[in-house]
Design a protein around this motif. Structure first.
Motif: not given
Length: 295
Positions: A179-181, A189-195, A256-268
C-alpha cells in the motif's frame, strides 16, 4: 479494503493482498533454504580462507565488507522461513519491518561494493590507478563512507517510511507493504533506484566487455595465464551476479508499480515476492569462488 483476521497463509483468498498460494510458498521456502545453506557455507569458508591469507589488498577489504553484508542477511532468513512455513508472523511489527529492510539494504549495499570492485579494476587496467599506491586505510575510509552514507540514506527510509500504513498492524502477517506504493515520494524513490542501477550496470557491462575482447585479442591463446585477464573476468562475474539477481527484480518493479492495485493484485504480489527472493541468491557468490567456478 477490510482487514482479514485469518492467521495462516494457506487459507487466504486468491485476491487477498500480499498472500502467496501454495506453489509460491514452496518456491520461496526452497530459494531461502538454498541461500541459507549455500550462503552460510560459502561465507564461513571464505572467511576462514581470508583469515589464513591475511590479505591487506583493497579488493580483499571489499570482499570482507560483502561477507559482513551476507552474514547480516543470512541471520534474517530464518525469520522469513518461519513465516512462510508456519504461515503466521509472531515477532512483532518492528521486527517485520527490520527483516524486510535488511533484504533491500543487503541488495543495494552489495550492489555498491560490487560496482566498487569493477571500477577499481577498470581504473587499474586503464592505468588511472596504481595498486601499489593503495593502502589499507584507503579501503577502510571508503568502507566507512559507504556504510555511513547508506545508513543515513537507506535505513531511515526503509525502517521509517515502509510499513507505516495502519492496516499492517492489524494483521499477523509480514512483508506486505504494497500500500505504500501509492505514495508519490516512494514511487519516485523506486524509479530513481531502478534507473541508477540499470544505467550503471549497462555502462560498466559495455566497458567490461570491450576490455575483455581487447585482452582476448592481445593474449590469445594464453590469456588465462595473465593476471589482467583473470581480474577482468572476476569483475565480469560480479556484473553477471547483478544482472541475474538484482536486475530482474528492478525490471519487474516497474511493471508492479504501474499495475498494482489494492483490489486485484494477488498475481503481482506473488511474482514480486519471488523476484525479491531472487536477490538473495547473490549470497552464493562466495560458494562460486570457493568451489573454483571463478578462480
Amino acid at each position: 479494503m477490510e482487514p482479514n483476521n485469518m492467521t495462516t497463509l494457506p487459507n487466504a483468498s486468491n485476491t487477498e493482498q500480499g498472500h502467496c498460494k501454495g506453489h509460491c510458498r514452496m518456491i520461496l521456502i526452497t530459494v531461502y533454504s538454498m541461500v541459507l545453506l549455500g550462503g552460510t557455507t560459502g561465507t564461513v569458508l571464505m572467511s576462514r580462507m581470508m583469515c589464513k591469507r591475511k590479505s591487506q589488498s583493497m579488493i580483499a577489504m571489499i570482499i570482507l565488507n560483502i561477507i559482513v553484508l551476507h552474514s547480516v542477511l543470512l541471520v534474517s532468513l530464518p525469520f522469513r522461513l518461519s513465516y512462510y512455513i508456519l504461515g503466521v508472523w509472531e515477532f512483532g511489527s518492528f521486527l517485520c519491518r527490520l527483516v524486510s529492510s535488511i533484504i533491500y539494504g543487503h541488495m543495494y549495499f552489495t550492489f555498491v561494493f560490487y560496482v566498487v570492485i569493477v571500477i577499481l579494476r577498470l581504473l587499474i587496467y586503464f592505468k588511472k590507478l596504481q595498486m601499489q599506491k593503495l593502502q589499507k586505510y584507503h579501503m577502510v575510509v571508503l568502507s566507512i563512507v559507504i556504510w555511513t552514507t547508506g545508513s543515513l540514506v537507506f535505513w531511515p527510509i526503509l525502517l521509517l517510511q515502509y510499513g507505516i500504513h495502519p492496516s499492517y498492524s492489524e494483521k499477523p502477517r509480514c512483508f506486505e507493504f504494497y500500500k505504500d506504493l501509492n505514495r508519490g515520494d516512494l514511487i519516485i524513490l523506486n524509479y530513481s533506484m531502478i534507473v541508477i542501477m540499470i544505467s550503471t550496470v549497462v555502462i560498466l557491462f559495455l566497458i567490461e566487455m570491450g576490455v575483455i575482447v581487447q585482452l582476448i585479442k592481445a593474449l590469445w591463446p594464453d590469456m588465462w595465464a595473465h593476471q589482467d585477464y583473470r581480474a577482468q573476468i572476476k569483475s565480469f562475474f560480479f556484473l553477471l551476479v547483478i544482472v541475474v539477481c538484482f536486475i530482474p527484480h528492478h525490471v519487474f518493479r516497474v511493471h508492479f508499480i504501474q499495475n498494482y492495485s489494492e483490489i486485484d493484485n494477488s498475481e503481482l504480489v506473488l511474482y514480486n515476492e519471488i523476484f525479491v527472493a531472487l536477490t538473495t541468491v547473490c549470497c552464493l557468490d562466495m560458494v562460486c569462488f570457493i568451489g573454483g567456478v571463478i578462480h
